[in-house]
Design an enzyme around this catalytic site. Structure first.
Site, mmCIF file in Angstrom:
data_model
loop_
_atom_site.group_PDB
_atom_site.id
_atom_site.type_symbol
_atom_site.label_atom_id
_atom_site.label_comp_id
_atom_site.label_asym_id
_atom_site.label_seq_id
_atom_site.Cartn_x
_atom_site.Cartn_y
_atom_site.Cartn_z
ATOM 1 N N ARG A 1 86.132 25.101 21.858
ATOM 2 C CA ARG A 1 85.663 26.199 21.482
ATOM 3 C C ARG A 1 84.767 26.608 22.488
ATOM 4 O O ARG A 1 84.601 27.956 23.051
ATOM 5 C CB ARG A 1 85.009 26.622 20.202
ATOM 6 C CG ARG A 1 85.805 26.704 19.089
ATOM 7 C CD ARG A 1 85.181 26.809 17.652
ATOM 8 N NE ARG A 1 85.932 26.993 16.512
ATOM 9 C CZ ARG A 1 85.521 27.046 15.216
ATOM 10 N NH1 ARG A 1 84.399 27.287 15.100
ATOM 11 N NH2 ARG A 1 86.427 27.267 14.218
ATOM 12 N N GLU B 1 76.765 26.978 46.354
ATOM 13 C CA GLU B 1 76.291 26.844 47.829
ATOM 14 C C GLU B 1 74.893 27.177 48.012
ATOM 15 O O GLU B 1 74.071 26.642 48.662
ATOM 16 C CB GLU B 1 77.138 27.710 48.781
ATOM 17 C CG GLU B 1 78.805 27.480 48.625
ATOM 18 C CD GLU B 1 79.628 28.245 47.454
ATOM 19 O OE1 GLU B 1 80.603 28.639 48.129
ATOM 20 O OE2 GLU B 1 78.946 28.667 46.660
#
Length: 366
Positions: A189, A57
């Site tokens: 990974r 935001e």
């Protein structure tokens, strides 16, 4: 029930796509995206990149500037309401003059848990929740599971020949799968908080178990630099204290969590002669901020984790090879005596990766 417009769906989809950019860097924080619109036009957007840095935001509001006044914000996760390493995003939206917030889902973090929405509503901001919630939950399976159950999300990776063998009878196994599949593993990974394996696997393969930058796809290396890539922690089960500093594991850099009954970073209890897996996963989540575990090990650990219902998702690579019944099998003994007890799998995805078949499936536990 809230009715969402086609533009609402379009903007939330855009916010979710933005959030995915953080999946290699944000842990233990969630992946969050934000899009701000005014009069149907995008005026600001952003995503959370790393814990301790500005939230989605904040980036979107900075881009929007004064245009945020009277605008609508689309956010993939409830704006935070508490002061942590950064100020609360709910307050930032209020101060910027946002008129409406459309959110995909609430935040199960007890420090938020509806309080962000309440702050917004108290300030007179219209709040709508639930748009594309299923897609938003997929963004943060590890974060959500840890918040809701105190356990990490666990993916178990396995590779075998088409007849289900992981090695020849003499132990040779490199390489069963092709280079494309091995590069695909690097991508998985890189998204995990920790890679879990055993000292036996580490010693037999002299494995580093890190993410190899050179094998990541352009979709990652084009948006991240190598120093920005977060290497997952490597958590190694070492029941009999066999690890030594001479192993390649210790030369690759990055954090190693040594899990041993007597002399590890985690001194784990023993259950039936082996490290207690349930206790270990809880400890990784609680004390080491691990919310997503990627498991690479042999048939014994794989069967133990499945028997204890600790695996959330299986990633299985099947190579177009035949190795024979005298090889080493994919899964150790499960002790099943009836077809009613077999573990069903819900298959979410099947595709070719190079010449290998990749199956992504979820165990359905009885």
């Amino acid at each position: 029930m809230t009715q969402f417009s086609p533009q609402d769906y379009q903007m939330m989809s855009r916010a979710i796509k933005l959030a995915y950019r953080g999946r290699f860097t944000t842990t233990p924080n969630p992946n969050v995206g934000c899009v701000i619109t005014k009069e149907g036009e995008v005026v600001g957007e952003g995503y959370h990149f790393k814990a301790g840095e500005p939230h989605a935001e904040v980036h979107a509001l900075a881009m929007a500037g004064s245009l945020a006044q009277g605008a609508t914000a689309y956010v993939t996760l409830e704006p935070c309401s508490h002061y942590g390493r950064t100020p609360p995003c709910a307050k930032g939206l209020i101060d910027a003059g946002i008129k409406k917030v459309v959110c995909a889902m609430s935040d199960p973090n007890p420090q938020v848990a509806g309080q962000g929405f309440e702050l917004l509503r108290q300030a007179g901001i219209e709040v709508s929740v639930g748009l594309l919630e299923d897609e938003a939950r997929k963004l943060n399976r590890g974060f959500l599971k840890k918040m809701e159950t105190k356990m990490p999300f666990v993916q178990l990776k396995m590779a075998a020949s088409l007849d289900g063998q992981t090695a020849l009878a003499n132990g040779q196994s490199q390489w069963i799968t092709g280079p494309e599949a091995r590069r695909d593993v690097q991508l998985f990974r890189a998204q995990a908080s920790a890679i879990l394996s055993t000292s036996q696997t580490v010693i037999e393969d002299d494995a580093s178990l890190n993410v190899r930058w050179s094998e990541l796809p352009n979709s990652v290396t084009s948006v991240l630099s190598e120093p920005q890539l977060r290497q997952p922690k490597r958590a190694i089960l070492d029941t009999h204290s066999r690890l030594t500093p001479l192993l390649k594991l210790y030369q690759a850099g990055g954090e190693i969590i040594h899990i041993s009954p007597s002399q590890g970073e985690i001194n784990a209890p023993i259950c039936e002669g082996k490290v207690d897996l349930n206790w270990t996963l809880k400890t990784l989540a609680d004390e080491h901020q691990v919310n997503h575990v990627w498991v690479e090990a042999g048939a014994t650990l794989a069967s133990s984790m499945i028997k204890q219902q600790l695996v959330d998702e299986l990633i299985i690579y099947l190579a177009p090879k035949l190795m024979g019944a005298d090889g080493r099998g994919l899964i150790g003994a499960l002790g099943l005596t009836s077809m009613q007890d077999v573990i069903d799998l819900e298959i979410d995805d099947i595709r070719l990766v190079g010449q290998d078949i990749r199956i992504i499936a979820r165990p359905v536990y009885k």
